[in-house]
Design a protein around this motif. Sequence first.
Motif: not given
Length: 357
Positions: A305-331
Motif C-alpha cells: 500500500x505504501x509502494x515499498x519493494x517486497x522481495x522474496x528470499x526464503x533463507x534470508x527471510x527465515x534467518x533474519x526472523x530468527x536472529x534479528x531483533x526489532x529496532x536493532x541492527x541486523x547480525x
Amino acid sequence: MAGDSKTEKATPKKRQDERKKGNVFLSKDAIAVATLFGSFAVLKLTASGMVAQMKQFFEYCISCADLPVGSTQGVLSELAMQALMVLVKTAGPLLAITVILTVAATFAQTKFLVSGDSLKPKFNRINPLQGIKRLFSLKSIIEALKGTIKISILLFLIYRYLTGIYASFQKYLFTDLGQACQHLFQETFMMVMQIALAFTVLAGFDFLYQWWDYERQLKMSKQEIKEEYKQMEGNPQIKGKIKEMQRKMSQSRMMQQVPKADVIIRNPTHFAVALRYNPETDNAPLVLAKGQDELALRIVKVAEENSILVMENVPLARGLYAHAELNQEIPAEYYGAVAEVLVYLYRADAAHKKYKV
C-alpha cells in the motif's frame, strides 16, 4: 463440597501469614515443666544460702528487741531495708531463673516471634455463641482431660508423700531443728521431682497434640490453595488478557514503522522482515518490523500500500526472523545478503527515476 474440605497441608505463605498474626505452635505444658525443673534446681542450689540469710535477718530482729525504749529511732527503716535486701538475695535468683526459662522456652517454640496482633482486642471472643462452641470443642475437652489427669497425679503424689513422711513427724521432736528441716526439704524436693517427671511425660504428649492440632488448623482446601496462587501469581486469565493487549499494542507500534522501511524480505507466505538503511544515520540496516504467518501477510500488505519493494528470499527471510531483533541492527553474518538486496533496490530506484525522466 469436596473442594471446601481442608485436606491439604498449609503452604509456606499461609504459615507466614499465620505467624504474622501471632498464630504459632506453642505447648504451655512444656514451658511449665521447664520452669518447674529450673526453679527447683536453683532452689536446691541456693537453699543453704537462703537459710543463712534468713537466719542472719532473724538474729538481727531479735537483737533489736533488746534495745532500750526510746533508742529505736531509725531501727524500723533499717529493718525494712534489711528485709528488702534479704528478699532480693533469697527470692531474686529464683524469680530471675523463672522469668528466663519462661521466655527461653517460649521463644524456642515460637522461633523468637514477637507479634502485636495477638494483643489486639478481638470482639468475637465475647460472642456467647462462639464461647459455647469453644466450650464444647475437641480442644476444650482435651484440655479438661489434661487438667483432670494433672490434678489426679498431683493429689496421688502428695498423698503418697504425706503417708510416707507421717511416721517421721514424731522423730522430728527429738531431732535437731536444722537436721529436721534439711530432711524435710530433701523429702519435699524428691516429691517435686516426681511431680516434675510425671508432668514431663504429660508435656511430651501435650507437645505432640499441640503440634497435631496446629497443623490441623492450618490445613487448606484445594480452592484456598488456588485462590492463594492467584493472589501470588495473578489470575492466569487476567495475565493472559494483559499479555494479549501488550502483544497487540506492540504489533500496532511495529506496523506503524513498516511505511518507513526501504525493503521487505519475505518468505512467500510464512515470514516477512521490514528493513531500513540510511547511510547517514545507520551503521547497518535496522529491523523495523518482522512477523510470521498472518502478521507477515499484514506487513506485506502495508508495504504494498505504501509502494515499498517486497522481495522474496526464503533463507534470508527465515534467518533474519530468527536472529534479528526489532529496532536493532541486523547480525553481521547477514550483511552480504542484505547488501545485495539494497544494491538491487538502489539500481531499481535509479532505473525508475531515469525512466520517469
